[in-house]
Design a protein around this motif. Sequence first.
Motif, PDB file in Angstrom:
ATOM      1  N   ALA A 196      33.027  69.070  99.144  1.00 15.61           N
ATOM      2  CA  ALA A 196      33.495  70.447  98.935  1.00 15.61           C
ATOM      3  C   ALA A 196      33.266  70.875  97.484  1.00 15.61           C
ATOM      4  O   ALA A 196      32.275  70.505  96.883  1.00 15.61           O
ATOM      5  N   GLY A 197      34.165  71.665  96.917  1.00 13.95           N
ATOM      6  CA  GLY A 197      34.100  72.045  95.509  1.00 13.95           C
ATOM      7  C   GLY A 197      33.021  73.040  95.155  1.00 13.95           C
ATOM      8  O   GLY A 197      32.443  72.966  94.074  1.00 13.95           O
ATOM      9  N   LYS A 198      32.735  73.992  96.041  1.00 15.95           N
ATOM     10  CA  LYS A 198      31.683  74.970  95.756  1.00 15.95           C
ATOM     11  C   LYS A 198      31.889  75.615  94.390  1.00 15.95           C
ATOM     12  O   LYS A 198      32.984  76.007  94.030  1.00 15.95           O
ATOM     13  N   SER A 199      30.808  75.689  93.620  1.00 16.50           N
ATOM     14  CA  SER A 199      30.762  76.303  92.288  1.00 16.50           C
ATOM     15  C   SER A 199      31.499  75.518  91.205  1.00 16.50           C
ATOM     16  O   SER A 199      31.722  76.050  90.119  1.00 16.50           O
ATOM     17  N   ALA A 200      31.857  74.297  91.478  1.00 15.92           N
ATOM     18  CA  ALA A 200      32.455  73.481  90.422  1.00 15.92           C
ATOM     19  C   ALA A 200      31.369  73.125  89.409  1.00 15.92           C
ATOM     20  O   ALA A 200      30.223  72.869  89.773  1.00 15.92           O
ATOM     21  N   ASP A 201      31.724  73.149  88.156  1.00 15.78           N
ATOM     22  CA  ASP A 201      30.810  72.754  87.087  1.00 15.78           C
ATOM     23  C   ASP A 201      31.232  71.388  86.567  1.00 15.78           C
ATOM     24  O   ASP A 201      32.380  71.200  86.172  1.00 15.78           O
ATOM     25  N   ILE A 202      30.281  70.466  86.558  1.00 14.54           N
ATOM     26  CA  ILE A 202      30.554  69.095  86.153  1.00 14.54           C
ATOM     27  C   ILE A 202      29.660  68.753  84.970  1.00 14.54           C
ATOM     28  O   ILE A 202      28.446  68.931  85.035  1.00 14.54           O
ATOM     29  N   THR A 203      30.271  68.285  83.902  1.00 12.80           N
ATOM     30  CA  THR A 203      29.538  67.850  82.719  1.00 12.80           C
ATOM     31  C   THR A 203      29.810  66.372  82.501  1.00 12.80           C
ATOM     32  O   THR A 203      30.962  65.957  82.422  1.00 12.80           O
ATOM     33  N   LEU A 204      28.734  65.603  82.435  1.00  7.70           N
ATOM     34  CA  LEU A 204      28.828  64.177  82.124  1.00  7.70           C
ATOM     35  C   LEU A 204      28.298  63.998  80.709  1.00  7.70           C
ATOM     36  O   LEU A 204      27.175  64.412  80.413  1.00  7.70           O
ATOM     37  N   THR A 205      29.090  63.425  79.838  1.00  7.43           N
ATOM     38  CA  THR A 205      28.679  63.163  78.465  1.00  7.43           C
ATOM     39  C   THR A 205      28.525  61.658  78.296  1.00  7.43           C
ATOM     40  O   THR A 205      29.448  60.903  78.609  1.00  7.43           O
ATOM     41  N   TYR A 206      27.354  61.242  77.837  1.00  4.05           N
ATOM     42  CA  TYR A 206      27.043  59.826  77.631  1.00  4.05           C
ATOM     43  C   TYR A 206      27.076  59.545  76.137  1.00  4.05           C
ATOM     44  O   TYR A 206      26.310  60.133  75.375  1.00  4.05           O
ATOM     45  N   ALA A 207      27.948  58.653  75.718  1.00  6.15           N
ATOM     46  CA  ALA A 207      28.116  58.383  74.293  1.00  6.15           C
ATOM     47  C   ALA A 207      28.062  56.888  74.031  1.00  6.15           C
ATOM     48  O   ALA A 207      28.409  56.085  74.889  1.00  6.15           O
ATOM     49  N   GLU A 208      27.624  56.548  72.823  1.00  7.56           N
ATOM     50  CA  GLU A 208      27.616  55.144  72.437  1.00  7.56           C
ATOM     51  C   GLU A 208      28.745  54.830  71.473  1.00  7.56           C
ATOM     52  O   GLU A 208      28.944  53.695  71.106  1.00  7.56           O
ATOM     53  N   ALA A 209      29.530  55.859  71.090  1.00 13.90           N
ATOM     54  CA  ALA A 209      30.631  55.636  70.170  1.00 13.90           C
ATOM     55  C   ALA A 209      31.536  56.863  70.117  1.00 13.90           C
ATOM     56  O   ALA A 209      31.106  57.979  70.404  1.00 13.90           O
ATOM     57  N   TYR A 210      32.783  56.635  69.740  1.00 20.57           N
ATOM     58  CA  TYR A 210      33.655  57.738  69.356  1.00 20.57           C
ATOM     59  C   TYR A 210      33.265  58.125  67.937  1.00 20.57           C
ATOM     60  O   TYR A 210      33.010  57.259  67.105  1.00 20.57           O
ATOM     61  N   VAL A 211      33.175  59.416  67.682  1.00 18.35           N
ATOM     62  CA  VAL A 211      32.757  59.909  66.372  1.00 18.35           C
ATOM     63  C   VAL A 211      33.876  60.759  65.773  1.00 18.35           C
ATOM     64  O   VAL A 211      34.775  61.215  66.475  1.00 18.35           O
ATOM     65  N   GLN A 212      33.779  60.988  64.467  1.00 14.83           N
ATOM     66  CA  GLN A 212      34.771  61.774  63.740  1.00 14.83           C
ATOM     67  C   GLN A 212      34.384  63.253  63.765  1.00 14.83           C
ATOM     68  O   GLN A 212      33.267  63.599  64.112  1.00 14.83           O
ATOM     69  N   GLU A 213      35.302  64.104  63.352  1.00 18.51           N
ATOM     70  CA  GLU A 213      35.051  65.543  63.295  1.00 18.51           C
ATOM     71  C   GLU A 213      33.994  65.888  62.253  1.00 18.51           C
ATOM     72  O   GLU A 213      33.221  66.810  62.436  1.00 18.51           O
ATOM     73  N   GLU A 214      33.979  65.127  61.139  1.00 28.18           N
ATOM     74  CA  GLU A 214      33.046  65.454  60.061  1.00 28.18           C
ATOM     75  C   GLU A 214      31.635  64.974  60.381  1.00 28.18           C
ATOM     76  O   GLU A 214      31.438  63.996  61.083  1.00 28.18           O
ATOM     77  N   HIS A 215      30.657  65.711  59.857  1.00 21.83           N
ATOM     78  CA  HIS A 215      29.249  65.383  60.029  1.00 21.83           C
ATOM     79  C   HIS A 215      28.637  65.128  58.659  1.00 21.83           C
ATOM     80  O   HIS A 215      29.093  65.676  57.659  1.00 21.83           O
TER      81      HIS A 215
END
Length: 169
Positions: free
Chosen positions: A11-30
């Motif tokens: 079911a779930g018509k029109s549901a938006d699914i985002t999968l994020t693949y990460a190798e680490a937790y990162v900080q807010e600063e860049h």
Amino acid sequence: MTGYISLVLSAGKSADITLTYAEAYVQEEHVGQDHVALKKDRLDQKNGHLEGYQDNYHAAGLGTQDDPEIYEPFWFRTFRFVQLHIKTGAEPLTLQRFDYQETGYPLEVSTSVKTSDESLSDIWEISERTLRRCMHETYEDCPYYEQLQYVMDSRTQILYTYPELFMSI
């Protein structure tokens, strides 16, 4: 991990699914000219967040319990962490299964290292795990970031993988 993702839905018509693949937790600063996310403790979920490559899937809502809708990308994904973000529409969505099939070239390890320094056993394990992640159709450097082949990296991997070939030369 390198693997093929599988998302099984009902079911779930029109549901938006985002999968994020990460190798680490990162900080807010860049940092740097490219504004790369700062990594401190790669496992620190309290002070960090996940940032990485993403798949976005818009559910058709045609899946049923017996005949589900399945999302499986054609190429493998590389990750230490996967974050799943789902925004449903008017119709409820059932996530029946979220899984992956590991991929990589089979590696039969026939060597080992013993040392009086126990901390070095972790290096052996990390190196072996890295080699497994970097073996597909060819040897590659860093399947998460590049998937490129470098001569000296490949040479080192080959010397480890096929030592009997090179011992007789």
